[in-house]
Design a protein around this motif. Structure first.
Motif, PDB file in Angstrom:
ATOM      1  N   UNK A 175     -29.405 -17.829 -19.667  1.00 30.71           N
ATOM      2  CA  UNK A 175     -30.546 -18.262 -20.474  1.00 30.71           C
ATOM      3  C   UNK A 175     -30.981 -19.673 -20.103  1.00 30.71           C
ATOM      4  N   UNK A 176     -29.998 -20.540 -19.865  1.00 24.66           N
ATOM      5  CA  UNK A 176     -30.323 -21.919 -19.482  1.00 24.66           C
ATOM      6  C   UNK A 176     -31.007 -21.944 -18.120  1.00 24.66           C
ATOM      7  N   UNK A 177     -30.581 -21.065 -17.215  1.00 26.45           N
ATOM      8  CA  UNK A 177     -31.234 -20.983 -15.906  1.00 26.45           C
ATOM      9  C   UNK A 177     -32.671 -20.496 -16.054  1.00 26.45           C
ATOM     10  N   UNK A 178     -32.889 -19.532 -16.953  1.00 32.94           N
ATOM     11  CA  UNK A 178     -34.257 -19.056 -17.204  1.00 32.94           C
ATOM     12  C   UNK A 178     -35.125 -20.196 -17.722  1.00 32.94           C
ATOM     13  N   UNK A 179     -34.591 -20.981 -18.649  1.00 40.04           N
ATOM     14  CA  UNK A 179     -35.329 -22.129 -19.178  1.00 40.04           C
ATOM     15  C   UNK A 179     -35.730 -23.079 -18.063  1.00 40.04           C
ATOM     16  N   UNK A 180     -34.784 -23.410 -17.203  1.00 42.26           N
ATOM     17  CA  UNK A 180     -35.068 -24.337 -16.107  1.00 42.26           C
ATOM     18  C   UNK A 180     -36.035 -23.734 -15.100  1.00 42.26           C
ATOM     19  N   UNK A 181     -35.909 -22.431 -14.870  1.00 44.85           N
ATOM     20  CA  UNK A 181     -36.813 -21.765 -13.929  1.00 44.85           C
ATOM     21  C   UNK A 181     -38.240 -21.766 -14.459  1.00 44.85           C
ATOM     22  N   UNK A 182     -38.405 -21.423 -15.722  1.00 44.37           N
ATOM     23  CA  UNK A 182     -39.740 -21.438 -16.340  1.00 44.37           C
ATOM     24  C   UNK A 182     -40.326 -22.850 -16.283  1.00 44.37           C
ATOM     25  N   UNK A 183     -39.495 -23.847 -16.575  1.00 40.54           N
ATOM     26  CA  UNK A 183     -39.960 -25.239 -16.549  1.00 40.54           C
ATOM     27  C   UNK A 183     -40.375 -25.660 -15.150  1.00 40.54           C
ATOM     28  N   UNK A 184     -39.553 -25.316 -14.160  1.00 36.68           N
ATOM     29  CA  UNK A 184     -39.849 -25.736 -12.789  1.00 36.68           C
ATOM     30  C   UNK A 184     -41.121 -25.077 -12.270  1.00 36.68           C
ATOM     31  N   UNK A 185     -41.333 -23.818 -12.610  1.00 30.89           N
ATOM     32  CA  UNK A 185     -42.562 -23.141 -12.176  1.00 30.89           C
ATOM     33  C   UNK A 185     -43.782 -23.791 -12.821  1.00 30.89           C
ATOM     34  N   UNK A 186     -43.697 -24.081 -14.121  1.00 37.14           N
ATOM     35  CA  UNK A 186     -44.830 -24.711 -14.816  1.00 37.14           C
ATOM     36  C   UNK A 186     -45.088 -26.103 -14.254  1.00 37.14           C
ATOM     37  N   UNK A 187     -44.041 -26.872 -14.022  1.00 33.05           N
ATOM     38  CA  UNK A 187     -44.209 -28.225 -13.467  1.00 33.05           C
ATOM     39  C   UNK A 187     -44.888 -28.175 -12.100  1.00 33.05           C
ATOM     40  N   UNK A 188     -44.418 -27.288 -11.243  1.00 38.03           N
ATOM     41  CA  UNK A 188     -44.988 -27.179  -9.894  1.00 38.03           C
ATOM     42  C   UNK A 188     -46.417 -26.656  -9.939  1.00 38.03           C
ATOM     43  N   UNK A 189     -46.681 -25.763 -10.870  1.00 38.15           N
ATOM     44  CA  UNK A 189     -48.043 -25.222 -11.031  1.00 38.15           C
ATOM     45  C   UNK A 189     -49.014 -26.329 -11.413  1.00 38.15           C
TER      46      UNK A 189
END
Length: 476
Positions: A175-189
């Motif tokens: 779940x923590x990895x999903x949180x970080x993945x969602x955050x990283x995609x949004x940041x890069x977007x």
């Protein structure tokens, strides 16, 4: 004599109990879960944006589509899913350890001993009837065997419970990895959209500068400007043209970063780059600090790891005590296959119980027990550190959002003023009331302020996402 034997047995049992009562016990303090009642004396409202699912938190459908694809194809996330499966299988393995083990066995062997040996002499005497005692001697057997370790000290059950806690910790890690993945995609977007807007601003500025360059060239022909002014304007145009290619390269790298996170080959990222500066930064509801304990996956992960470490201490301590085992077996055994199913002549069975415990040189067990206690204390500190880190991240996120908001308002006014000054400086220059340096500096300042405004807007969007992550959102 019987009384003396009973006394000896009683003394032996007493000494054994006394010996095992000296098992060391190490105390470890409980973790401190206390957090402040609010974030910097803010309103203690329990409404929390962490409860909002990421599909509702992000209003950009193209961004949501990228996140959905990443959750299905990201390699790191899929690796973590396999780790969860491994942890789940470990539960089954440890559960099976405290259940009886039953095995099927079958065997056949042949043996020829020397005639002038004890066994050979006995066999010769018994081999009068060849149907009963063949030479060489064969042996056939078939049956079942069972063994069972009695879990008197709950060592095996605690080991299984520890595996359950480790499995739950691995789920929270996912779940923590999903949180970080969602955050990283949004940041890069958002970074990619900001680069698109910077490129647009530079292209618009180049048009203005090219127009000013043409005016300076005409003025030079009319002897109203020098060649120095022409070269300075040309240099400024070339400078911005080179920056345009730098931004194009940054766009390629940002796109490929997103492609990597999505687990696919490089391709163009579909995005909404229009009206970036007009995008509204929605409010993030922080709730109260105590909600971090239930919302943040990394906190819950360490909490499960702490419970597992406590159980592992109990398992390590149980190794000081004796283990009790039962072994049993039954089947058929014969020296000729035709007698193998004869009952009760070929039937065999056995039943045995044993007690095994460490008596001398228990250093390895003591070391393992001390290590388990040290790991438990280590996890306590890790748990407290994670809680403190989560609280500080939220406080920093709130402060950053507020300061960026104030910064953006002031920078926007600066951009408006400099944009107006470009037109004014061009008119003054054409009427010979301002020199070329004032025009150049005005255009340069306006460009820098516009790019900085885009950068602040990007930081605002990213800060909102980071605060969402800090509160524990993004994984559900």
């Amino acid at each position: 004599m019987f009384t003396i034997k009973k006394i000896r047995i009683s003394i032996s049992l007493l000494l054994l109990v006394t010996y095992y009562s000296c098992v060391p016990t190490l105390k470890v303090r409980e973790a401190d879960k206390n957090v402040p009642e609010s974030y910097n004396s803010a309103v203690t409202d329990t409404i929390n944006s962490a409860k909002v699912k990421w599909k509702q938190f992000f209003s950009d459908e193209k961004l949501n589509s990228l996140i959905q694809e990443a959750l299905a194809n990201n390699q790191e996330l899929n690796i973590t899913l396999q780790q969860i499966a491994i942890a789940k299988n470990e539960i089954k393995a440890r559960k099976g350890e405290y259940l009886p083990f039953v095995n099927f066995q079958a065997g056949a062997d042949v043996e020829k001993v020397g005639k002038y040996t004890r066994n050979g002499s006995v066999e010769e005497q018994l081999s009068i009837d060849e149907n009963k005692f063949p030479d060489p001697l064969s042996n056939y057997s078939v049956g079942v065997s069972a063994s069972w370790e009695l879990d008197v000290w709950k060592k095996l059950r605690n080991s299984k419970k520890a595996a359950v806690m480790e499995y739950l910790a691995s789920v929270e890690g996912r779940n923590f990895m999903v949180t970080n993945l969602v955050t990283e995609i949004a940041d890069t977007y958002y970074e990619l959209i900001a680069l698109d807007n910077k490129l647009t601003i530079i292209k618009q500025n180049l048009k203005i500068q090219n127009s000013a360059l043409e005016i300076v060239k005409l003025q030079k022909q009319a002897a109203r400007a020098t060649n120095l002014a022409v070269k300075r304007f040309e240099a400024e145009v070339l400078k911005n043209r080179s920056e345009k290619y730098e931004i194009k390269q940054q766009i390629v790298e940002a796109e490929n970063k997103l492609n990597f996170l999505l687990g696919r080959q490089p391709k163009q990222i579909v995005r909404n780059s229009e009206d970036f500066l007009d995008k509204k930064v929605d409010t993030v509801m922080t709730g109260i600090p105590s909600q971090l304990l239930s919302n943040r996956p990394d906190i819950r992960q360490v909490e499960f790891e702490l419970e597992a470490s406590k159980l592992n201490v109990k398992v390590a301590r149980a190794n000081f005590y004796p283990s009790f085992g039962i072994k049993a077996g039954a089947g058929f055994e014969s020296f000729k296959p035709q007698f193998l199913t004869s009952a009760p002549e070929s039937v065999f069975y056995r039943l045995a119980g044993d007690v095994v415990g460490p008596l001398i040189n228990r250093n390895a067990i003591k070391a393992a027990y001390s290590s388990a206690n040290a790991k438990q204390l280590q996890t306590v500190f890790e748990y407290e550190k994670t809680i403190l880190k989560a609280y500080i991240e939220v406080v920093n996120g709130l402060s950053k959002l507020q300061n960026l908001k104030n910064n953006y308002e002031l920078k926007n006014k600066q951009v408006e003023a400099l944009t107006q000054s470009i037109e004014i400086s061009n008119k003054l220059f054409q009427s010979a009331r301002a020199d070329y340096m004032e025009v150049l500096l005005t255009q340069r300042d306006a460009l820098e302020s516009k790019i900085k405004l885009i950068e602040i807007k990007k930081e605002q969007m990213i800060a909102r996402v980071e605060l969402y992550r800090a509160l524990g959102g993004g994984w559900n």
